[in-house]
Write a protein that holds these residues in place. Structure first.
Motif, PDB file in Angstrom:
ATOM      1  N   GLU A  40     -87.390 -43.223  77.965  1.00 52.38           N
ATOM      2  CA  GLU A  40     -87.658 -42.328  79.082  1.00 52.38           C
ATOM      3  C   GLU A  40     -87.162 -42.885  80.418  1.00 52.38           C
ATOM      4  OE1 GLU A  40     -91.648 -40.211  77.172  1.00 52.38           O
ATOM      5  OE2 GLU A  40     -91.859 -41.608  78.843  1.00 52.38           O
ATOM      6  N   GLU A  41     -86.573 -44.072  80.404  1.00 51.60           N
ATOM      7  CA  GLU A  41     -86.130 -44.690  81.646  1.00 51.60           C
ATOM      8  C   GLU A  41     -84.625 -44.566  81.856  1.00 51.60           C
ATOM      9  OE1 GLU A  41     -88.211 -47.988  83.101  1.00 51.60           O
ATOM     10  OE2 GLU A  41     -89.630 -48.036  81.433  1.00 51.60           O
ATOM     11  N   GLY A  42     -83.988 -43.714  81.078  1.00 47.27           N
ATOM     12  CA  GLY A  42     -82.581 -43.405  81.279  1.00 47.27           C
ATOM     13  C   GLY A  42     -81.684 -44.611  81.063  1.00 47.27           C
ATOM     14  N   ARG A  99     -98.801 -45.753  90.141  1.00 45.52           N
ATOM     15  CA  ARG A  99     -97.475 -45.144  90.244  1.00 45.52           C
ATOM     16  C   ARG A  99     -96.333 -46.121  89.981  1.00 45.52           C
ATOM     17  NH1 ARG A  99    -100.396 -41.857  93.843  1.00 45.52           N
ATOM     18  NH2 ARG A  99    -100.361 -43.285  95.599  1.00 45.52           N
ATOM     19  N   LYS A 100     -95.265 -45.566  89.384  1.00 45.93           N
ATOM     20  CA  LYS A 100     -93.961 -46.204  89.312  1.00 45.93           C
ATOM     21  C   LYS A 100     -93.024 -45.408  90.214  1.00 45.93           C
ATOM     22  CE  LYS A 100     -92.274 -47.360  85.284  1.00 45.93           C
ATOM     23  NZ  LYS A 100     -91.816 -48.747  85.546  1.00 45.93           N
ATOM     24  N   TYR A 101     -91.951 -46.048  90.671  1.00 43.76           N
ATOM     25  CA  TYR A 101     -91.145 -45.423  91.714  1.00 43.76           C
ATOM     26  C   TYR A 101     -89.681 -45.232  91.333  1.00 43.76           C
ATOM     27  CZ  TYR A 101     -95.288 -46.504  94.433  1.00 43.76           C
ATOM     28  OH  TYR A 101     -96.578 -46.571  94.881  1.00 43.76           O
ATOM     29  N   GLU A 102     -89.305 -45.637  90.122  1.00 42.11           N
ATOM     30  CA  GLU A 102     -87.929 -45.404  89.690  1.00 42.11           C
ATOM     31  C   GLU A 102     -87.697 -43.903  89.556  1.00 42.11           C
ATOM     32  OE1 GLU A 102     -89.431 -49.329  88.516  1.00 42.11           O
ATOM     33  OE2 GLU A 102     -90.133 -47.289  88.094  1.00 42.11           O
ATOM     34  N   PRO A 103     -86.509 -43.413  89.908  1.00 40.37           N
ATOM     35  CA  PRO A 103     -86.285 -41.953  89.911  1.00 40.37           C
ATOM     36  C   PRO A 103     -86.643 -41.270  88.599  1.00 40.37           C
ATOM     37  CG  PRO A 103     -84.468 -43.077  90.997  1.00 40.37           C
ATOM     38  CD  PRO A 103     -85.336 -44.154  90.414  1.00 40.37           C
ATOM     39  N   GLN A 106     -90.487 -41.527  87.917  1.00 38.00           N
ATOM     40  CA  GLN A 106     -91.229 -40.766  88.921  1.00 38.00           C
ATOM     41  C   GLN A 106     -91.227 -39.274  88.559  1.00 38.00           C
ATOM     42  OE1 GLN A 106     -89.759 -41.136  93.000  1.00 38.00           O
ATOM     43  NE2 GLN A 106     -91.824 -41.666  93.662  1.00 38.00           N
ATOM     44  N   ALA A 107     -90.073 -38.792  88.125  1.00 37.62           N
ATOM     45  CA  ALA A 107     -89.984 -37.384  87.718  1.00 37.62           C
ATOM     46  C   ALA A 107     -90.815 -37.130  86.469  1.00 37.62           C
ATOM     47  CB  ALA A 107     -88.523 -37.020  87.480  1.00 37.62           C
ATOM     48  N   ARG A 108     -90.766 -38.058  85.519  1.00 38.10           N
ATOM     49  CA  ARG A 108     -91.563 -37.897  84.292  1.00 38.10           C
ATOM     50  C   ARG A 108     -93.048 -37.839  84.607  1.00 38.10           C
ATOM     51  NH1 ARG A 108     -92.316 -43.259  81.078  1.00 38.10           N
ATOM     52  NH2 ARG A 108     -93.571 -43.541  82.970  1.00 38.10           N
ATOM     53  N   ASP A 109     -93.515 -38.752  85.457  1.00 37.40           N
ATOM     54  CA  ASP A 109     -94.938 -38.801  85.780  1.00 37.40           C
ATOM     55  C   ASP A 109     -95.399 -37.542  86.500  1.00 37.40           C
ATOM     56  OD1 ASP A 109     -94.838 -41.287  84.661  1.00 37.40           O
ATOM     57  OD2 ASP A 109     -95.129 -42.397  86.527  1.00 37.40           O
ATOM     58  N   ALA A 110     -94.541 -37.025  87.374  1.00 36.74           N
ATOM     59  CA  ALA A 110     -94.899 -35.793  88.085  1.00 36.74           C
ATOM     60  C   ALA A 110     -95.055 -34.637  87.106  1.00 36.74           C
ATOM     61  CB  ALA A 110     -93.832 -35.469  89.132  1.00 36.74           C
ATOM     62  N   ALA A 282     -86.704 -52.122  99.767  1.00 37.68           N
ATOM     63  CA  ALA A 282     -85.935 -51.745  98.581  1.00 37.68           C
ATOM     64  C   ALA A 282     -86.525 -50.503  97.920  1.00 37.68           C
ATOM     65  CB  ALA A 282     -85.910 -52.913  97.589  1.00 37.68           C
ATOM     66  N   TYR A 283     -87.844 -50.440  97.828  1.00 37.76           N
ATOM     67  CA  TYR A 283     -88.493 -49.261  97.230  1.00 37.76           C
ATOM     68  C   TYR A 283     -88.366 -48.036  98.137  1.00 37.76           C
ATOM     69  CZ  TYR A 283     -90.409 -51.634  93.195  1.00 37.76           C
ATOM     70  OH  TYR A 283     -90.529 -52.291  91.997  1.00 37.76           O
ATOM     71  N   HIS A 284     -88.429 -48.262  99.429  1.00 39.11           N
ATOM     72  CA  HIS A 284     -88.242 -47.185 100.403  1.00 39.11           C
ATOM     73  C   HIS A 284     -86.864 -46.536 100.196  1.00 39.11           C
ATOM     74  CE1 HIS A 284     -88.817 -45.245 104.372  1.00 39.11           C
ATOM     75  NE2 HIS A 284     -87.546 -45.542 104.608  1.00 39.11           N
ATOM     76  N   LEU A 285     -85.848 -47.370 100.089  1.00 42.49           N
ATOM     77  CA  LEU A 285     -84.486 -46.854  99.910  1.00 42.49           C
ATOM     78  C   LEU A 285     -84.329 -46.154  98.568  1.00 42.49           C
ATOM     79  CD1 LEU A 285     -82.443 -49.867 101.322  1.00 42.49           C
ATOM     80  CD2 LEU A 285     -82.769 -47.633 102.414  1.00 42.49           C
ATOM     81  N   MET A 286     -84.873 -46.734  97.514  1.00 38.31           N
ATOM     82  CA  MET A 286     -84.725 -46.116  96.194  1.00 38.31           C
ATOM     83  C   MET A 286     -85.402 -44.754  96.144  1.00 38.31           C
ATOM     84  SD  MET A 286     -85.618 -47.631  92.400  1.00 38.31           S
ATOM     85  CE  MET A 286     -87.401 -47.709  92.695  1.00 38.31           C
ATOM     86  N   HIS A 287     -86.535 -44.636  96.813  1.00 39.28           N
ATOM     87  CA  HIS A 287     -87.229 -43.347  96.814  1.00 39.28           C
ATOM     88  C   HIS A 287     -86.439 -42.286  97.582  1.00 39.28           C
ATOM     89  CE1 HIS A 287     -90.419 -40.359  97.117  1.00 39.28           C
ATOM     90  NE2 HIS A 287     -90.209 -40.329  98.414  1.00 39.28           N
ATOM     91  N   HIS A 288     -85.957 -42.643  98.755  1.00 33.82           N
ATOM     92  CA  HIS A 288     -85.292 -41.649  99.598  1.00 33.82           C
ATOM     93  C   HIS A 288     -83.823 -41.430  99.226  1.00 33.82           C
ATOM     94  CE1 HIS A 288     -88.610 -40.991 102.365  1.00 33.82           C
ATOM     95  NE2 HIS A 288     -88.826 -42.300 102.384  1.00 33.82           N
TER      96      HIS A 288
END
Length: 471
Positions: A40-42, A99-103, A106-110, A282-288
């Motif tokens: 599930e992590e691509g 929460r996890k923050y990888e794209p 994050q989509a899976r959890d939502a 780093a997490y800020h950038l990955m999220h946005h």
């Protein structure tokens, strides 16, 4: 009491675990669950070194739960289906996770959360990994930051004082009807024992994380800013893998540092907290900017003429056979220990992306598979920073000279000699650039490459020419 599932992921601890704490505060009997779902992590499923660490960390978590009267329920498969089955088997009335923050995740959890809420089920997520949520830190115009210094100021100005929660002394038992595959069934442990060198300096798990913090406070913290760039000594905290796997909370680390703050340590403590905020950035950038895990943040480099990733050159870089001692030392340290000193990470990355002009993704993927602290946000930030393609990045025309860098940060060649022992017979100055002493090299270190993969000055000029072509 009613039961609730507590879904563990990269939060493998019992102290300062918001999801576990919230479940207990709400009056639930928690059922700890770990679901192995790398598919599930691509394209960024965890690498081999990360798996080796996770195996030991899960074993430690399982033992900690058992000691408190509970146990870890381990399952494999699609997360949503496994959770639905566990809810049905346990009669759980709620689900809590951090929460996890990888794209991709994050989509899976939502999707999972929304599906459960649509069924009227109580599903809640928490922040167990970061000092500040990526979406809570914004510029004055309401957008994301791309430059670290103002981001750093903003985070520190609004840094919350989070309460510390020790691990529960006891936990309710998990009903016997709820089966578990067990950690060993996940196949995370290396079969051939290639990870043996990892564990001389690391103890995965929550206890190991707290021990590493105490060792840092008692030792390398004093003089941290002056010694963190010197690879021949333990001048850093060694906390990176523990933070990545959530074995210790970043706010617990800061609270411990504040306990020992003094005029003598002010500068070192502030310098270390600054590094923790780089992790947040780093997490800020990955999220946005989620596309940056694969693509340049700076579109100017989309047309950059990267060199073809020659298989022989890549293997020489990966195995520490480039002919550049400081680069080879770093790559061999990585291979044998699962970590690499941060200053040397910059040098090996600069050598690959600039002297060899190989796309940063090639290096990022190798680090991803070989680092025990492989973290998608940090890995992406680090490689794009060195390559000059990311946010607040080092300019591409800033090309580290690995010889002068080694002379500056490893002046006695202790680090080089440790990891490239075939150079030990050479005079000190020859260990930094052995190709400049060909007769000595041939006589005293015949097994080492006679010359670098590329001439350093020639590689630098070629990189600058390619960069000029993008203007």
């Amino acid at each position: 009491m009613p039961a609730a599932l507590v879904w563990f992921r990269n939060d493998l601890r019992l102290a300062d675990n918001p999801a576990l704490h919230m479940a207990l505060e709400a009056g639930f009997d928690p059922i700890p669950v770990y679901i192995h779902a790398p598919h599930e992590e691509g394209r960024w499923a965890p690498g081999a070194a990360s798996d080796a660490w996770r195996h030991r960390s899960l074993k430690a978590l399982s033992a900690d739960l058992h000691a408190r009267g509970s146990r870890l329920v381990v399952r494999q498969g699609d997360s949503s289906r496994v959770l639905e089955a566990l809810i049905a088997q346990s009669g759980a009335q709620a689900l809590f996770w951090n929460r996890k923050y990888e794209p991709t995740t994050q989509a899976r959890d939502a999707t999972i959360k929304q599906a459960l809420k649509d069924q009227g089920f109580d599903a809640r997520s928490c922040n167990a990994a970061l000092l500040a949520e990526p979406w809570d830190v914004t510029t004055k115009s309401g957008g994301p930051y791309k430059v670290f210094t103002p981001y750093h100021r903003s985070v520190l100005a609004a840094l919350p004082q989070r309460a510390l929660h020790d691990a529960p002394r006891t936990l309710p038992s998990v009903p016997a009807r709820i089966g578990s595959d067990g950690v060993d069934a996940l196949g995370l442990k290396p079969r051939l024992g290639w990870d043996a060198g990892f564990w001389a300096q690391h103890q995965p798990g929550e206890a190991g994380a707290h021990e590493a913090l105490e060792v840092f406070v008692d030792g390398a913290l004093s003089g941290y800013l002056d010694q963190r760039d010197l690879p021949d000594r333990t001048g850093t905290s060694q906390l990176s893998p523990h933070l990545h796997f959530g074995e210790i909370a970043p706010w617990r680390v800061i609270a411990r540092l504040e306990q020992v703050r003094s005029a003598k340590l002010d500068r070192d403590i502030d310098g270390f907290i600054r590094q923790l905020v780089w992790r947040e950035f780093a997490y800020h950038l990955m999220h946005h900017f989620p596309h940056t895990i694969e693509d340049n943040l700076n579109p100017r480099f989309d047309g950059f003429q990267w060199a073809r990733a020659d298989a022989n050159r890549m293997q020489a870089w990966q195995r520490g056979r480039t002919g550049v001692p400081i680069v080879d030392a770093g790559m061999r340290q990585l291979w044998h220990t699962g970590v690499m000193h941060n200053r040397v990470r910059l040098l090996v990355a600069s050598y690959l992306t600039k002297h060899l002009r190989v796309h940063w993704l090639e290096g990022a993927r190798w680090f991803w598979d070989t680092l025990v602290d492989a973290d998608l946000a940090n890995n992406t930030l680090g490689w794009q920073w060195v390559a000059g393609t990311g946010a607040d990045a080092s300019p591409y025309f800033r090309i580290f000279n690995p010889v002068t860098q080694a002379q500056k940060f490893d002046p006695k060649a202790h680090y080089i000699t440790r990891w490239v022992p075939e150079l030990e017979a050479l005079p000190l100055q020859a260990r930094f650039a052995p190709w400049e002493s060909p007769d000595l090299l041939e006589r005293l270190a015949p097994e080492y490459p006679r010359r670098p993969l590329v001439d350093l000055s020639g590689g630098r000029e070629a990189a600058l020419a390619a960069y000029a072509a993008t203007r």
